[in-house]
Design a protein around this motif. Sequence first.
Motif, PDB file in Angstrom:
ATOM      1  N   ASP A 129      43.277 -21.395 -42.838  1.00 24.10           N
ATOM      2  CA  ASP A 129      42.053 -21.520 -43.625  1.00 24.10           C
ATOM      3  C   ASP A 129      42.091 -22.837 -44.401  1.00 24.10           C
ATOM      4  O   ASP A 129      43.003 -23.067 -45.198  1.00 24.10           O
ATOM      5  CB  ASP A 129      41.934 -20.337 -44.582  1.00 24.10           C
ATOM      6  CG  ASP A 129      40.763 -20.466 -45.531  1.00 24.10           C
ATOM      7  OD1 ASP A 129      39.727 -21.030 -45.123  1.00 24.10           O
ATOM      8  OD2 ASP A 129      40.877 -20.010 -46.687  1.00 24.10           O
ATOM      9  N   ARG A 142      47.834 -13.808 -47.872  1.00 19.14           N
ATOM     10  CA  ARG A 142      47.532 -14.950 -47.013  1.00 19.14           C
ATOM     11  C   ARG A 142      46.068 -14.928 -46.586  1.00 19.14           C
ATOM     12  O   ARG A 142      45.399 -13.900 -46.667  1.00 19.14           O
ATOM     13  CB  ARG A 142      48.429 -14.925 -45.771  1.00 19.14           C
ATOM     14  CG  ARG A 142      49.889 -15.235 -46.043  1.00 19.14           C
ATOM     15  CD  ARG A 142      50.684 -15.161 -44.746  1.00 19.14           C
ATOM     16  NE  ARG A 142      50.706 -13.814 -44.210  1.00 19.14           N
ATOM     17  CZ  ARG A 142      50.716 -13.491 -42.907  1.00 19.14           C
ATOM     18  NH1 ARG A 142      50.669 -14.469 -41.996  1.00 19.14           N
ATOM     19  NH2 ARG A 142      50.752 -12.237 -42.503  1.00 19.14           N
ATOM     20  N   ARG A 143      45.590 -16.083 -46.102  1.00 21.54           N
ATOM     21  CA  ARG A 143      44.236 -16.172 -45.552  1.00 21.54           C
ATOM     22  C   ARG A 143      44.300 -16.896 -44.206  1.00 21.54           C
ATOM     23  O   ARG A 143      45.178 -17.731 -43.976  1.00 21.54           O
ATOM     24  CB  ARG A 143      43.296 -16.914 -46.503  1.00 21.54           C
ATOM     25  CG  ARG A 143      43.121 -16.212 -47.840  1.00 21.54           C
ATOM     26  CD  ARG A 143      41.874 -16.662 -48.562  1.00 21.54           C
ATOM     27  NE  ARG A 143      41.830 -18.080 -48.825  1.00 21.54           N
ATOM     28  CZ  ARG A 143      40.843 -18.682 -49.503  1.00 21.54           C
ATOM     29  NH1 ARG A 143      39.824 -17.957 -49.970  1.00 21.54           N
ATOM     30  NH2 ARG A 143      40.862 -19.978 -49.723  1.00 21.54           N
ATOM     31  N   GLU A 156      41.054 -12.313 -45.449  1.00 24.09           N
ATOM     32  CA  GLU A 156      41.996 -12.215 -46.570  1.00 24.09           C
ATOM     33  C   GLU A 156      42.924 -11.050 -46.283  1.00 24.09           C
ATOM     34  O   GLU A 156      42.479  -9.907 -46.122  1.00 24.09           O
ATOM     35  CB  GLU A 156      41.232 -12.013 -47.882  1.00 24.09           C
ATOM     36  CG  GLU A 156      40.354 -13.189 -48.249  1.00 24.09           C
ATOM     37  CD  GLU A 156      39.676 -13.009 -49.602  1.00 24.09           C
ATOM     38  OE1 GLU A 156      40.075 -12.067 -50.344  1.00 24.09           O
ATOM     39  OE2 GLU A 156      38.762 -13.788 -49.913  1.00 24.09           O
ATOM     40  N   HIS A 187      39.952  -8.119 -46.629  1.00 25.41           N
ATOM     41  CA  HIS A 187      38.541  -8.506 -46.757  1.00 25.41           C
ATOM     42  C   HIS A 187      38.172  -9.470 -45.630  1.00 25.41           C
ATOM     43  O   HIS A 187      38.989 -10.307 -45.226  1.00 25.41           O
ATOM     44  CB  HIS A 187      38.291  -9.181 -48.110  1.00 25.41           C
ATOM     45  CG  HIS A 187      36.874  -9.635 -48.293  1.00 25.41           C
ATOM     46  ND1 HIS A 187      35.816  -8.768 -48.436  1.00 25.41           N
ATOM     47  CD2 HIS A 187      36.334 -10.887 -48.347  1.00 25.41           C
ATOM     48  CE1 HIS A 187      34.699  -9.454 -48.573  1.00 25.41           C
ATOM     49  NE2 HIS A 187      34.977 -10.733 -48.521  1.00 25.41           N
ATOM     50  N   ARG A 207      36.514 -15.602 -42.250  1.00 19.68           N
ATOM     51  CA  ARG A 207      37.730 -15.836 -43.034  1.00 19.68           C
ATOM     52  C   ARG A 207      38.345 -14.476 -43.343  1.00 19.68           C
ATOM     53  O   ARG A 207      37.664 -13.578 -43.850  1.00 19.68           O
ATOM     54  CB  ARG A 207      37.387 -16.583 -44.327  1.00 19.68           C
ATOM     55  CG  ARG A 207      38.602 -16.898 -45.192  1.00 19.68           C
ATOM     56  CD  ARG A 207      38.205 -17.714 -46.417  1.00 19.68           C
ATOM     57  NE  ARG A 207      37.668 -19.020 -46.041  1.00 19.68           N
ATOM     58  CZ  ARG A 207      36.399 -19.387 -46.205  1.00 19.68           C
ATOM     59  NH1 ARG A 207      35.516 -18.545 -46.736  1.00 19.68           N
ATOM     60  NH2 ARG A 207      36.000 -20.581 -45.827  1.00 19.68           N
TER      61      ARG A 207
END
Length: 323
Positions: free
Chosen positions: A105, A47-48, A42, A25, A40
Amino acid sequence: MNRRRKSPPEVIARAASVLGSEVAHVEWLAGGYTPQALCRLELADGRRAVLKTVGANESPTPPDWTAILRREIAVYRELPHFAAWQPAFLGEFEENDWTALLIEDLSALQRVPPWTDAATEATARGLAAMHAATIGQPRPASRWCAKFTPFFQLIRERGDVRGDLPAEWHNTAEWWRWFDAASAAGEAALLDDAARQTPTRCFVHDDVRSDNLFLRGDQLVLIDWAHAAWGAPVIDSVCWSIGVELEGGMRAVEAHKRYEIHANYPAAHGIREALIFCVGYMLNGLQVATAPAHVQALRLAFLHPALEWYAQAFDLPAPPIPR
């Protein structure tokens, strides 16, 4: 803030390759005060990460935002002194004329304002510790050294030029008389301070504003490192203190006293130098009038507490500006 800007799909795909996981995402974020695109990511493995990019053709007029992002990347790669006060560096790349930076992030961390007593104290302590890490070190290569710009001289040479200054300032001779006296006092004091004091220098962030600031518990974390350079530490602490007052916290003078408690050098010595820089930089930007409206609005708001502190520091009457 700027509208949301987006990187092309091939840049997202390259970011996934660098991070070693597919992107599940993408959340596009408002881009602050620059044309750089921010999102950002995903990842499929849970993990981000934050992806910051700029295309070579995204900003046809100065400044060169590609060069600015590359300088920020160089800070992460070449200046390890800052690591404790930065998000984790996850990678960088070039893809089809786009430059990209990948970092941790930080969205789960505490933001300011509100400038609670605890948040003010943690930031003051963190800034002082960051500066202490390089105070006393040898002067670095010249490309990392801040350049002095004689803002007051530039403003005087333009004369009574309004630019983006409010009409209430431009249309009154009183304001320009005050500025002439203020700039003369500042420049005289700068020469006097240089003669009497050994200037403290270290690596500074040079853009310590609340939208670049996070708190991981009581640990300060800063983003947007493009302007980091070897310079006067009070540039960070004074500009930060003015922002605290502007955003509803304690008075700038009181916020700076918190920093002085934790600083391992005589921080009060450089306040006048920092105020000269801050006031000159903001006034020059308003007079030149080349920045977007939202940037100019920030400069004007910042100037109100900055000019009041300046008047106090140089024993001048209050600046004749409307609140």
